[in-house]
Scaffold this motif. Structure first.
Motif, PDB file in Angstrom:
ATOM      1  N   MET B   1       0.976  -1.089  -0.041  1.00  0.00           N
ATOM      2  CA  MET B   1      -0.050   0.384  -0.018  1.00  0.00           C
ATOM      3  C   MET B   1       0.911   0.835   0.047  1.00  0.00           C
ATOM      4  SD  MET B   1      -3.023   1.133   0.456  1.00  0.00           S
ATOM      5  CE  MET B   1      -4.478   2.438   0.513  1.00  0.00           C
ATOM      6  N   LYS B   2       1.700   1.488   0.701  1.00  0.00           N
ATOM      7  CA  LYS B   2       2.785   2.076   1.398  1.00  0.00           C
ATOM      8  C   LYS B   2       3.762   2.281   0.325  1.00  0.00           C
ATOM      9  CE  LYS B   2       2.793   3.271   5.882  1.00  0.00           C
ATOM     10  NZ  LYS B   2       3.423   2.740   6.950  1.00  0.00           N
ATOM     11  N   TRP B   3       3.996   1.347  -0.811  1.00  0.00           N
ATOM     12  CA  TRP B   3       4.931   1.383  -1.914  1.00  0.00           C
ATOM     13  C   TRP B   3       4.377   0.710  -2.731  1.00  0.00           C
ATOM     14  CZ3 TRP B   3       9.709   4.064  -1.817  1.00  0.00           C
ATOM     15  CH2 TRP B   3      10.106   3.870  -0.249  1.00  0.00           C
ATOM     16  N   GLU B   4       3.865  -0.548  -2.927  1.00  0.00           N
ATOM     17  CA  GLU B   4       3.509  -1.105  -4.358  1.00  0.00           C
ATOM     18  C   GLU B   4       2.290  -0.632  -5.570  1.00  0.00           C
ATOM     19  OE1 GLU B   4       3.381  -1.925  -1.559  1.00  0.00           O
ATOM     20  OE2 GLU B   4       4.711  -3.757  -1.227  1.00  0.00           O
ATOM     21  N   ILE B   5       0.832   0.478  -4.229  1.00  0.00           N
ATOM     22  CA  ILE B   5       0.577   1.535  -5.128  1.00  0.00           C
ATOM     23  C   ILE B   5       0.860   2.485  -6.143  1.00  0.00           C
ATOM     24  CG2 ILE B   5      -1.609   2.685  -5.527  1.00  0.00           C
ATOM     25  CD1 ILE B   5      -2.664   1.057  -2.987  1.00  0.00           C
ATOM     26  N   PRO B   6       1.160   3.162  -5.114  1.00  0.00           N
ATOM     27  CA  PRO B   6       2.698   4.693  -5.886  1.00  0.00           C
ATOM     28  C   PRO B   6       3.898   4.246  -7.361  1.00  0.00           C
ATOM     29  CG  PRO B   6       3.242   5.357  -3.352  1.00  0.00           C
ATOM     30  CD  PRO B   6       2.286   3.212  -3.970  1.00  0.00           C
ATOM     31  N   LEU B   7       3.642   2.387  -6.796  1.00  0.00           N
ATOM     32  CA  LEU B   7       4.933   2.152  -8.092  1.00  0.00           C
ATOM     33  C   LEU B   7       4.457   1.633  -9.881  1.00  0.00           C
ATOM     34  CD1 LEU B   7       7.632   0.032  -6.392  1.00  0.00           C
ATOM     35  CD2 LEU B   7       8.178   2.830  -7.548  1.00  0.00           C
ATOM     36  N   VAL B   8       3.267   1.581  -8.813  1.00  0.00           N
ATOM     37  CA  VAL B   8       2.132   1.080  -9.964  1.00  0.00           C
ATOM     38  C   VAL B   8       1.864   2.445 -10.727  1.00  0.00           C
ATOM     39  CG1 VAL B   8      -0.060  -0.199 -10.660  1.00  0.00           C
ATOM     40  CG2 VAL B   8       1.437  -0.756  -8.918  1.00  0.00           C
ATOM     41  N   ILE B   9       1.474   3.211  -9.763  1.00  0.00           N
ATOM     42  CA  ILE B   9       0.871   4.911 -10.302  1.00  0.00           C
ATOM     43  C   ILE B   9       1.723   4.944 -11.427  1.00  0.00           C
ATOM     44  CG2 ILE B   9       0.534   7.038  -9.675  1.00  0.00           C
ATOM     45  CD1 ILE B   9      -1.092   6.192  -6.776  1.00  0.00           C
ATOM     46  N   VAL B  10       3.481   5.041 -11.209  1.00  0.00           N
ATOM     47  CA  VAL B  10       4.733   5.903 -11.757  1.00  0.00           C
ATOM     48  C   VAL B  10       4.598   4.631 -13.399  1.00  0.00           C
ATOM     49  CG1 VAL B  10       6.812   5.502 -12.194  1.00  0.00           C
ATOM     50  CG2 VAL B  10       6.032   6.132  -9.508  1.00  0.00           C
ATOM     51  N   PHE B 193       9.477   2.445 -14.045  1.00  0.00           N
ATOM     52  CA  PHE B 193       9.773   0.209 -14.016  1.00  0.00           C
ATOM     53  C   PHE B 193      10.334   0.639 -12.826  1.00  0.00           C
ATOM     54  CE2 PHE B 193      10.564   0.496 -18.590  1.00  0.00           C
ATOM     55  CZ  PHE B 193       9.277  -0.555 -20.049  1.00  0.00           C
ATOM     56  N   GLY B 194      10.662   1.451 -11.464  1.00  0.00           N
ATOM     57  CA  GLY B 194      10.311   1.161 -10.655  1.00  0.00           C
ATOM     58  C   GLY B 194      11.698   0.686 -10.186  1.00  0.00           C
ATOM     59  N   ILE B 195      13.015   0.893 -10.866  1.00  0.00           N
ATOM     60  CA  ILE B 195      13.974   0.635 -10.168  1.00  0.00           C
ATOM     61  C   ILE B 195      14.559   1.399  -9.755  1.00  0.00           C
ATOM     62  CG2 ILE B 195      16.107  -0.265 -11.362  1.00  0.00           C
ATOM     63  CD1 ILE B 195      15.532  -1.064 -13.511  1.00  0.00           C
ATOM     64  N   GLU B 196      14.975   3.364  -9.705  1.00  0.00           N
ATOM     65  CA  GLU B 196      14.747   4.465  -9.433  1.00  0.00           C
ATOM     66  C   GLU B 196      13.864   4.287  -8.697  1.00  0.00           C
ATOM     67  OE1 GLU B 196      17.544   5.983  -8.723  1.00  0.00           O
ATOM     68  OE2 GLU B 196      16.770   7.107  -7.354  1.00  0.00           O
ATOM     69  N   ARG B 197      14.417   4.386  -7.359  1.00  0.00           N
ATOM     70  CA  ARG B 197      13.130   4.882  -6.285  1.00  0.00           C
ATOM     71  C   ARG B 197      13.245   5.541  -5.363  1.00  0.00           C
ATOM     72  NH1 ARG B 197      10.759  -0.694  -4.901  1.00  0.00           N
ATOM     73  NH2 ARG B 197      11.130  -1.937  -6.680  1.00  0.00           N
ATOM     74  N   ALA B 198      14.623   6.062  -5.021  1.00  0.00           N
ATOM     75  CA  ALA B 198      15.160   7.613  -4.120  1.00  0.00           C
ATOM     76  C   ALA B 198      13.851   8.619  -4.012  1.00  0.00           C
ATOM     77  CB  ALA B 198      16.505   7.409  -4.189  1.00  0.00           C
ATOM     78  N   TYR B 199      13.180   8.989  -4.976  1.00  0.00           N
ATOM     79  CA  TYR B 199      12.198  10.049  -4.929  1.00  0.00           C
ATOM     80  C   TYR B 199      12.112   9.652  -4.027  1.00  0.00           C
ATOM     81  CZ  TYR B 199       9.686   7.771  -8.152  1.00  0.00           C
ATOM     82  OH  TYR B 199       8.760   7.259  -8.332  1.00  0.00           O
ATOM     83  N   MET B 200      11.309   8.299  -3.580  1.00  0.00           N
ATOM     84  CA  MET B 200      10.109   8.220  -2.556  1.00  0.00           C
ATOM     85  C   MET B 200      10.192   8.515  -1.325  1.00  0.00           C
ATOM     86  SD  MET B 200       7.596   5.528  -4.270  1.00  0.00           S
ATOM     87  CE  MET B 200       7.034   5.297  -6.284  1.00  0.00           C
ATOM     88  N   GLY B 201      11.619   8.673  -1.191  1.00  0.00           N
ATOM     89  CA  GLY B 201      11.685   9.086  -0.084  1.00  0.00           C
ATOM     90  C   GLY B 201      12.074   7.882   1.118  1.00  0.00           C
ATOM     91  N   ARG B 202      11.803   7.227   2.478  1.00  0.00           N
ATOM     92  CA  ARG B 202      11.844   6.335   3.433  1.00  0.00           C
ATOM     93  C   ARG B 202      11.109   6.433   4.419  1.00  0.00           C
ATOM     94  NH1 ARG B 202      18.571   6.030   5.338  1.00  0.00           N
ATOM     95  NH2 ARG B 202      19.056   6.073   3.612  1.00  0.00           N
ATOM     96  N   ASP B 203      10.507   4.987   5.075  1.00  0.00           N
ATOM     97  CA  ASP B 203       9.546   4.980   5.588  1.00  0.00           C
ATOM     98  C   ASP B 203       9.508   5.907   6.839  1.00  0.00           C
ATOM     99  OD1 ASP B 203       7.339   3.785   4.048  1.00  0.00           O
ATOM    100  OD2 ASP B 203       8.176   1.744   4.654  1.00  0.00           O
TER     101      ASP B 203
END
Lengths: 208, 203
Positions: B1-10, B193-203
């Motif tokens: 929910m916290k990671w998967e949906i944003p990655l699908v949106i991207v 493709f969700g390989i780069e995700r640094a822009y999403m920050g950490r939990d």
């Protein structure tokens, strides 16, 4: 004293405050610098809200009745949850839309402008019959050698080392040229400021 | 929910927008236009986040009376005065307090700051390029030719300066632009493709 004297005096005082840094870092410079930070943040916020936000969100929503623009509006507001600890993960949703749209939209234009066009402009008529033809050969060779300098799949030894060496020379010449150009642009700004102080403000010099 | 949906949106938005450049059908172009307006709205609203951050940082400095807190007061004063004048007066009119602040405070400060760099860039260059080796000398000599070639005293160098700008300079920067382009495409693909995700920050 003309009507421009007071505005010019204000501008001149700010100019002198910034120039005072040449002496040393001092409170006057710091004050002008801090003011510039606040003023520019305020200026760009006003311009962005009154142009971009009005055009894309406020006017379509309230004047044209486009209710769908509420979705990005809400997403934009969700970005502010980044300021909380508990709900910060929700701000990933608008960020995901932003990054997805921006990355997808940037793909083709980037390939076109930075790759295809650059290759297209490099493939030009070449030959030893004219100065232009020789120059074109030089451009192709220099572009190839410069590109090769960044190609690390083979060791830069022997012939490859020679090609890469030519590449770095070309890049250094390009850096030198850009550096010279930048210095001249800054000097021209400096001349502009001195002309403003001595001409527009004090009236000591008169330019045609 | 916290990671998967944003990655699908991207992924979904990225693929739709990338494909829209190759599919001329009106329906996908409408979708593209719709999403592009999202980009502007989210982007502009995110600017407010920077504003909140700037205010927060400076308010904390003022409240704690940290060294140099008075400069934070000046920053906040500049911010408030620009926002107030910008929303009270029409920003398009040439003579109002908002334009006055822009014309006679912000522009002179910026222009002078950039002109100040003429001194520091020259002294930095002197230290950096002190002809330590052949490559450093090349930069130095090229820079001098380009600088002199633009002023009357170096008029004789003008043709050489033009050649440098049009041939080696263009060739070198063309290679750099190609590198930027390929790097940009690689980065965009990594994000989609969700390989780069640094822009999403950490939990």
């Amino acid at each position: 004293m003309n009507g421009e004297f007071i505005p010019h005096t204000v501008a001149a005082l700010f100019t002198l405050a910034i120039f005072s840094f040449l002496w040393k870092d001092n409170p006057l410079y710091k004050a002008a610098e801090s003011l510039a930070v606040g003023l520019s943040a305020g200026y760009f916020t006003v311009i962005l809200i009154r142009t971009s936000l009005m055009r894309t969100l406020i006017d379509p929503l309230f004047e044209e009745g486009q209710v769908l623009v509420i979705i990005p509006g809400i997403l934009g507001l969700l970005m502010y949850l980044r300021l909380t600890r508990r709900w910060t993960w929700i701000s990933r949703y608008p960020l995901a839309f932003y990054m997805g749209i921006a990355s997808g939209a940037a793909l083709s234009p980037t390939i076109l402008a930075y790759v295809v066009r650059q290759i297209e402009y490099t493939i030009v008529p070449m030959g030893f019959g004219s100065w232009e033809g020789i120059t074109n050969i030089l451009i192709v060779v220099m572009v190839f050698c410069s590109l090769f300098y960044f190609f690390f799949s083979v060791p830069h030894k022997g012939v490859f080392g020679g090609v890469s060496r030519i590449g770095i020379w070309v890049i250094m010449v390009a850096f030198g040229a850009q550096f010279g150009f930048t210095v001249m642009a800054r000097i021209s700004l400096l001349i502009g400021r001195v002309q403003f102080l001595l001409g527009d403000w004090l009236g000591l010099i008169h330019l045609e | 929910m916290k990671w998967e949906i944003p990655l699908v949106i991207v992924f979904v938005t990225g693929v739709i927008l990338a494909l829209s450049d190759f599919v001329p059908h009106q329906s996908i172009q409408d979708v593209r236009e719709f999403f592009m307006s999202w980009l502007q709205i989210i982007g502009v609203l995110a600017v407010g986040l920077g504003l909140v951050s700037l205010t927060q940082v400076n308010l904390v400095k003022v409240r704690r009376k940290t060294p140099g807190w008075i400069y934070s007061v000046i920053t906040l004063f500049g911010l408030v005065i620009m926002l107030v004048t910008g929303f009270v007066w029409d920003y398009r009119e040439p003579s109002n307090p908002f334009q006055f602040l822009f014309q006679y405070a912000l522009l002179p400060i910026y222009a002078t700051m950039f002109s100040l760099l003429a001194f520091y860039i020259a002294s930095a260059a002197f230290r950096a390029f002190k002809a330590r080796n052949a490559l450093a000398t090349t930069i130095l000599v090229t820079a001098v030719i380009v600088m002199l070639g633009q002023v009357p005293v170096g008029a004789k160098l003008a043709p050489l300066k033009s050649w440098i700008m049009e041939v080696p300079n263009m060739a070198g920067f063309r290679a750099i632009l190609l590198g930027i382009g390929l790097g940009g495409v690689a980065m965009a693909l990594k994000i989609v493709f969700g390989i780069e995700r640094a822009y999403m920050g950490r939990d």
